[in-house]
Scaffold this motif. Structure first.
Motif, PDB file in Angstrom:
ATOM      1  N   ASP A  53      -7.194  -6.510   3.634  1.00  0.00           N
ATOM      2  CA  ASP A  53      -6.787  -6.004   4.941  1.00  0.00           C
ATOM      3  C   ASP A  53      -6.750  -4.483   4.816  1.00  0.00           C
ATOM      4  O   ASP A  53      -5.978  -3.930   4.025  1.00  0.00           O
ATOM      5  CB  ASP A  53      -5.401  -6.552   5.292  1.00  0.00           C
ATOM      6  CG  ASP A  53      -4.950  -6.167   6.698  1.00  0.00           C
ATOM      7  OD1 ASP A  53      -5.437  -5.160   7.230  1.00  0.00           O
ATOM      8  OD2 ASP A  53      -4.094  -6.884   7.252  1.00  0.00           O
ATOM      9  N   ARG A  55      -5.475  -2.333   6.478  1.00  0.00           N
ATOM     10  CA  ARG A  55      -4.189  -1.724   6.828  1.00  0.00           C
ATOM     11  C   ARG A  55      -3.242  -1.658   5.644  1.00  0.00           C
ATOM     12  O   ARG A  55      -2.153  -1.075   5.748  1.00  0.00           O
ATOM     13  CB  ARG A  55      -3.539  -2.507   7.966  1.00  0.00           C
ATOM     14  CG  ARG A  55      -4.283  -2.412   9.283  1.00  0.00           C
ATOM     15  CD  ARG A  55      -3.820  -3.428  10.293  1.00  0.00           C
ATOM     16  NE  ARG A  55      -4.253  -4.776   9.916  1.00  0.00           N
ATOM     17  CZ  ARG A  55      -4.243  -5.820  10.740  1.00  0.00           C
ATOM     18  NH1 ARG A  55      -3.815  -5.670  11.973  1.00  0.00           N
ATOM     19  NH2 ARG A  55      -4.641  -7.003  10.337  1.00  0.00           N
ATOM     20  N   SER A  56      -3.648  -2.237   4.522  1.00  0.00           N
ATOM     21  CA  SER A  56      -2.769  -2.332   3.353  1.00  0.00           C
ATOM     22  C   SER A  56      -3.280  -1.475   2.207  1.00  0.00           C
ATOM     23  O   SER A  56      -4.383  -1.699   1.703  1.00  0.00           O
ATOM     24  CB  SER A  56      -2.672  -3.792   2.906  1.00  0.00           C
ATOM     25  OG  SER A  56      -2.126  -3.901   1.612  1.00  0.00           O
ATOM     26  N   ASP A  95      -2.194  -0.329  15.158  1.00  0.00           N
ATOM     27  CA  ASP A  95      -3.041  -1.260  14.409  1.00  0.00           C
ATOM     28  C   ASP A  95      -4.497  -0.820  14.426  1.00  0.00           C
ATOM     29  O   ASP A  95      -5.180  -0.821  13.396  1.00  0.00           O
ATOM     30  CB  ASP A  95      -2.933  -2.662  15.018  1.00  0.00           C
ATOM     31  CG  ASP A  95      -2.173  -3.618  14.113  1.00  0.00           C
ATOM     32  OD1 ASP A  95      -1.659  -3.174  13.073  1.00  0.00           O
ATOM     33  OD2 ASP A  95      -2.095  -4.810  14.459  1.00  0.00           O
ATOM     34  N   ASP A  98      -5.003   2.157  12.373  1.00  0.00           N
ATOM     35  CA  ASP A  98      -4.813   1.862  10.951  1.00  0.00           C
ATOM     36  C   ASP A  98      -6.087   1.291  10.329  1.00  0.00           C
ATOM     37  O   ASP A  98      -6.418   1.581   9.178  1.00  0.00           O
ATOM     38  CB  ASP A  98      -3.651   0.894  10.768  1.00  0.00           C
ATOM     39  CG  ASP A  98      -2.930   1.088   9.445  1.00  0.00           C
ATOM     40  OD1 ASP A  98      -3.268   2.042   8.706  1.00  0.00           O
ATOM     41  OD2 ASP A  98      -2.030   0.290   9.144  1.00  0.00           O
ATOM     42  N   VAL A  99      -6.805   0.460  11.076  1.00  0.00           N
ATOM     43  CA  VAL A  99      -8.053  -0.102  10.563  1.00  0.00           C
ATOM     44  C   VAL A  99      -9.200   0.885  10.699  1.00  0.00           C
ATOM     45  O   VAL A  99      -9.909   1.188   9.735  1.00  0.00           O
ATOM     46  CB  VAL A  99      -8.404  -1.410  11.300  1.00  0.00           C
ATOM     47  CG1 VAL A  99      -9.798  -1.910  10.891  1.00  0.00           C
ATOM     48  CG2 VAL A  99      -7.366  -2.489  11.001  1.00  0.00           C
ATOM     49  N   GLY A 103      -8.076   3.213   7.670  1.00  0.00           N
ATOM     50  CA  GLY A 103      -8.836   2.362   6.756  1.00  0.00           C
ATOM     51  C   GLY A 103      -9.964   3.127   6.093  1.00  0.00           C
ATOM     52  O   GLY A 103     -10.227   2.968   4.891  1.00  0.00           O
TER      53      GLY A 103
END
Length: 242
Positions: A53, A55-56, A95, A98-99, A103
């Motif tokens: 993911d 986002r992590s 979100d 974030d990606v 990302g």
């Protein structure tokens, strides 16, 4: 052009499980690259499939661990949501950024030090025609792609002394599952598709393979003096946004 022009190089492609990312992964493999596909689900037809993911921080670090040298990075993964500026919840805005944006930064943090140590590399980010036009139904997505273009220019300038090139492709409507889902939401998918095609002077939607061909060129030595550029790929749609 040689079918082995990427031989001996490793390419990391995010969003490689479907759509544009999958097409780029296939094209790079056909050109001789060792391809690592990164996505939320295992990518098919790649040399190495990693699940993460974007986002992590931890997911990305784990996915890149033991991958070895990365010569080419393509960030094709993206998150989109139908909605206007205030109709889109702040959490959804976060979100999407974030990606689509952070990302890309996470991936660059993972591969740029190695590229710098080896004396060069190529980074390609996927933007969108929506980065340059008002997009009332895709407010957060369009804004995130504008940020991707700014990131492209800034990273290109920062990394140029290390012979690391950074470019972006800005497609218009490409025939992917994500686009077809947007047509389905209208209640008349065929009419929506026909209307969308009319926005492109060349008279058709783009195909993922169209993007993959430009990506191959920009990643290859044939583009060795191109950096910091945003490349429209839109069937002429940017000439007259209809």
């Amino acid at each position: 052009m040689s079918d082995s022009e990427l031989a001996g190089r490793t390419a990391l492609v995010s969003g490689a499980a479907s759509g544009i990312g999958a097409a780029i992964a296939r094209r790079f493999r056909a050109a001789g690259a060792r391809v690592c596909g990164l996505d939320l689900a295992p990518a098919q037809g790649v040399d190495v499939a990693r699940v993460a993911d974007l986002r992590s921080d931890g997911d990305v670090e784990s996915a890149l661990a033991r991958l070895g040298e990365v010569d080419i990075l393509v960030h094709a993964a993206a998150l989109s949501l139908h909605g206007g500026t205030i109709d889109t919840a702040p959490a959804d805005w976060a979100d999407i950024y974030d990606v689509n944006v952070v990302g890309a930064v996470r991936l660059m943090r993972g591969v740029v030090p190695g590229m710098r140590a080896r004396g060069g590399g190529s980074i390609l980010l996927l933007s969108s025609i929506n980065a340059q036009f008002a997009a009332p139904t895709l407010a957060a997505y369009a804004a995130s792609k504008s940020a991707v273009e700014s990131l492209t220019r800034t990273a290109a300038l920062e990394f140029a002394p290390y012979a690391i090139r950074v470019n972006a492709i800005a497609p218009a409507s490409v025939d992917t599952p994500l686009l077809r889902e947007s047509f389905d939401r209208t209640g008349d998918p065929e009419a929506a598709r026909a209307a969308n095609i009319l926005r492109h002077p060349l008279g058709r939607l783009g195909m993922p393979e169209d993007v993959a061909e430009l990506a191959l060129f920009l990643a290859s030595d044939r583009a060795s003096w191109i950096t910091g550029a945003i490349h429209p790929l839109d069937g002429g749609a940017h000439v007259t946004r209809r």
